[in-house]
Design a protein around this motif. Structure first.
Motif, PDB file in Angstrom:
ATOM      1  N   GLN A  44       0.853  -1.183   0.000  1.00  0.00           N
ATOM      2  CA  GLN A  44       0.000   0.000   0.000  1.00  0.00           C
ATOM      3  C   GLN A  44       0.888   1.233   0.000  1.00  0.00           C
ATOM      4  OE1 GLN A  44      -2.204  -1.013   3.578  1.00  0.00           O
ATOM      5  NE2 GLN A  44      -1.045   0.448   4.810  1.00  0.00           N
ATOM      6  N   GLU A  45       0.292   2.397  -0.300  1.00  0.00           N
ATOM      7  CA  GLU A  45       1.133   3.565  -0.540  1.00  0.00           C
ATOM      8  C   GLU A  45       1.551   4.291   0.718  1.00  0.00           C
ATOM      9  OE1 GLU A  45      -1.644   7.308  -1.508  1.00  0.00           O
ATOM     10  OE2 GLU A  45      -1.868   5.691  -2.977  1.00  0.00           O
ATOM     11  N   GLN A  46       0.903   4.032   1.858  1.00  0.00           N
ATOM     12  CA  GLN A  46       1.318   4.694   3.081  1.00  0.00           C
ATOM     13  C   GLN A  46       1.117   3.758   4.269  1.00  0.00           C
ATOM     14  OE1 GLN A  46      -1.104   8.172   3.499  1.00  0.00           O
ATOM     15  NE2 GLN A  46      -3.008   7.054   3.756  1.00  0.00           N
ATOM     16  N   GLN A  90       2.065  -0.877   6.122  1.00  0.00           N
ATOM     17  CA  GLN A  90       2.787  -0.896   4.846  1.00  0.00           C
ATOM     18  C   GLN A  90       4.042  -1.767   4.935  1.00  0.00           C
ATOM     19  OE1 GLN A  90       5.257   2.448   3.681  1.00  0.00           O
ATOM     20  NE2 GLN A  90       4.143   2.575   1.738  1.00  0.00           N
TER      21      GLN A  90
END
Length: 625
Positions: A9-11, A612
């Protein structure tokens, strides 16, 4: 050479545990918008990795177990009485992971889930009927309910006021004499009435109901033997009433008894009337056809064998109504209608009801000043769970006589829900070890202790039987044994002291509120996992062998679970020297996704990861030799 960065995931803001999608922190896939070409004869290495380790309790079957002891607390000096051989209890193992769970399982639980799990394990391995269903483990926090301080382990028991008259359910009685007769239809049981249904004197009609155990907090078991048409004693028919552990083992001759047990009177070649007796820890019976006297017996050790021995209640028992009568009392000519057993802690009392006098007459009860051979043995851990045993003989004039259970006190039904001595961790201690094949070792050792031997029948017992405490419960103390102990022997492999947060091997000082006894951790256990973690690259052709599991693996690198600064939260790993692994690709590969996962040494997903996860892979062509 090229670097590939993979992430789920991005964060790091989302920390939903155990996300089961393809983007979970411990197993995810990154799909490419265009094909990525891997040159032939390529190698891959882990360049760096960032993970977020949740603060949960992580443990496996092989590294966490402890023992608990319910009984008379021992003296810790190892010499002063009482010591282990002086008491009627033994330590019981509490595997933190149940035997029914696979040996390779790793459990990762939140604090509350771990407490709930430990409550289940505590209750499953508690075998005293009055302590069943009463133990619990809770998370211990500070006054603000924020800071984790450890765990609170509680033991409780129901009192005599909680007893329930719960007759065995219909059709729950089963043959308990010899396995030769398991399929013979010789008795029925409905609504408390046990009836012989077969007039063939060669066939026994003696049975046990494993439906529920008797309460040991003044639990009463009453059987009507006369007073109603067809009852065995009123018809002059020999009968048998007893209380026994549940035996699913047999002696070499096929008799249901502990593997180290024998009833010298039980022999298929002997007179047929003897086929209506059976093994029982405590029993009373009317003699065979020519013997109308009242006999009492119990199972005690002699010459290393658990044997049924008579109790001479008439000869030196100052509690007995029949003391000094010169022999077993005759049942003929007296209107005796009922027999009653009462279990009070370790004490078992037997009475018979004189209907003419409207009074219960004590046959035998515990007395510290009475002769040892005139009273029952103490109720001990091998026979904590006692079940009703009934037997009916036959006469030509009375082929189908009856006995009726009018009272059978059990602990509250909710506390013993799921009780089943035929299943592991669902019955008593003896029954559980029998199913595990070790009763001939541990239970035998217990029953070899001196209090279970009538070595001097004409002398007072040297052991003082335990009764009830001021709260109306059995006067026993729970004890935790968290490391192997030389005092509470038989505790090998105990190693849960750090897991549960205690300083001492033996934890026997509790905070008491009535019958409730509570142990609280001395310190907050570390949530650091002892389980090694690995990262896998699942969709490539590297040749790796996990020798521990015995299989090929897709493991790419080993991730240390700690550094010098922190053990949970966001952790970053970058190897000083990258280890390159051949991908075994003789030709160029076209890749459209990367499949990453984190696992333990048994290849199980490391679901302790949240938020993450980032994995950086370094690809290069294999250097020329």
């Amino acid at each position: 050479m090229s670097l590939v960065v993979c992430a789920n995931q991005e964060q790091d803001g989302s920390t939903i545990r155990n996300n089961q999608s393809v983007y979970s922190a411990y197993s995810f896939r990154n799909t490419l918008s265009s094909t990525y070409k891997i040159p032939k004869n390529c190698q891959v290495a882990l360049q760096s990795c960032k993970v977020n380790v949740d603060g949960r309790v992580v443990f496996s079957k092989n590294n966490h177990r402890f023992y608990h002891f319910i009984g008379q607390k021992l003296n810790r000096d190892g010499e002063t009485a009482p010591q282990i051989d002086d008491v009627t209890s033994s330590p019981v193992i509490v595997p933190v992971i149940a035997e029914s769970e696979q040996s390779g399982d790793v459990l990762e639980l939140s604090l509350n889930d771990f407490a709930n799990h430990m409550t289940d394990r505590l209750q499953s391995t508690t075998y005293h009927p009055n302590f069943k269903g009463k133990g619990s483990v809770d998370v211990l926090r500070n006054a603000s309910s924020l800071d984790f301080l450890g765990f609170k382990i509680s033991y409780d028991q129901n009192s005599s006021n909680d007893n329930v008259n719960s007759l065995p359910a219909n059709d729950t009685f089963e043959n308990v004499y010899n396995d030769l007769y398991d399929n013979d239809d010789t008795f029925s049981y409905t609504g408390g009435v046990f009836q012989r249904t077969n007039g063939d004197r060669r066939l026994p009609a003696v049975a046990i109901s494993p439906d529920k155990p008797l309460s040991l907090n003044e639990g009463v078991f009453t059987v009507n033997i006369s007073g109603t048409s067809g009852r065995a004693n009123a018809s002059g028919v020999p009968w048998f009433v007893g209380l026994s552990r549940y035996n699913n083992t047999r002696t070499p001759a096929g008799f249901y008894a502990p593997t180290y047990g024998l009833d010298a009177a039980q022999n298929p070649s002997l007179h047929n009337n003897l086929k209506n007796s059976a093994f029982a820890d405590f029993c009373v019976y009317r003699g065979k056809e020519s013997d109308s006297r009242l006999h009492v017996a119990h199972a005690v050790m002699e010459d290393g064998i658990l044997q049924m021995k008579n109790v001479a209640y008439w000869d030196g028992n100052d509690t007995s109504y029949f003391n000094g009568s010169g022999g077993p009392t005759d049942l003929d000519g007296v209107d005796y209608t009922d027999v009653r057993f009462t279990a009070t802690g370790e004490k078992m009392k037997l009475e018979i009801y004189d209907n003419k006098a409207k009074a219960w007459r004590v046959v035998t009860d515990y007395s510290a000043t009475s002769d040892q051979g005139t009273q029952f043995k103490p109720i001990n851990q091998a026979c904590w769970c006692l079940h009703p045993v009934l037997g009916v003989f036959r006469l030509a004039a009375a082929l189908t006589s009856t006995l009726e259970i009018t009272n059978f006190d059990t602990p509250p039904v909710a506390d013993i829900s799921g009780y089943d001595p035929k299943k592991v961790e669902s019955g008593g201690w003896f029954e559980n070890l029998t199913l595990q094949g070790t009763s001939h070792i541990q239970c035998y050792e217990l029953e070899q202790r001196s209090w279970n031997k009538v070595a001097f029948p004409d002398a007072a017992p040297t052991y003082t039987y335990i009764g009830l405490n001021a709260s109306g419960g059995v006067d026993y103390d729970p004890v935790l044994i968290l490391d192997p102990s030389d005092v509470y022997t038989g505790t090998p492999g105990a190693n849960a002291r750090q897991l549960l947060g205690f300083n001492n091997t033996i934890v026997d000082t509790s905070i008491e509120t009535g019958s409730l006894k509570v142990f609280s951790s001395d310190f907050a256990p570390s949530l650091t996992s002892s389980m090694a973690m690995f990262v896998r690259l699942n969709n490539f052709g590297q040749n790796v062998v996990n020798a521990f599991s015995g299989n090929h693996s897709k493991i790419l690198a080993h991730l240390p679970r700690f550094d010098n600064s922190q053990t949970t939260g966001r952790l970053y790993f970058e190897p000083q020297n990258m280890t390159f692994i051949d991908l075994n690709n003789p030709s160029e590969m076209n890749i459209n996704e990367f499949d990453i996962s984190f696992n333990y040494i048994n290849e199980q997903y490391a679901t302790v990861l949240t938020g993450q996860s980032i994995v950086c892979l370094y690809f290069r062509e294999k250097p020329a030799m």
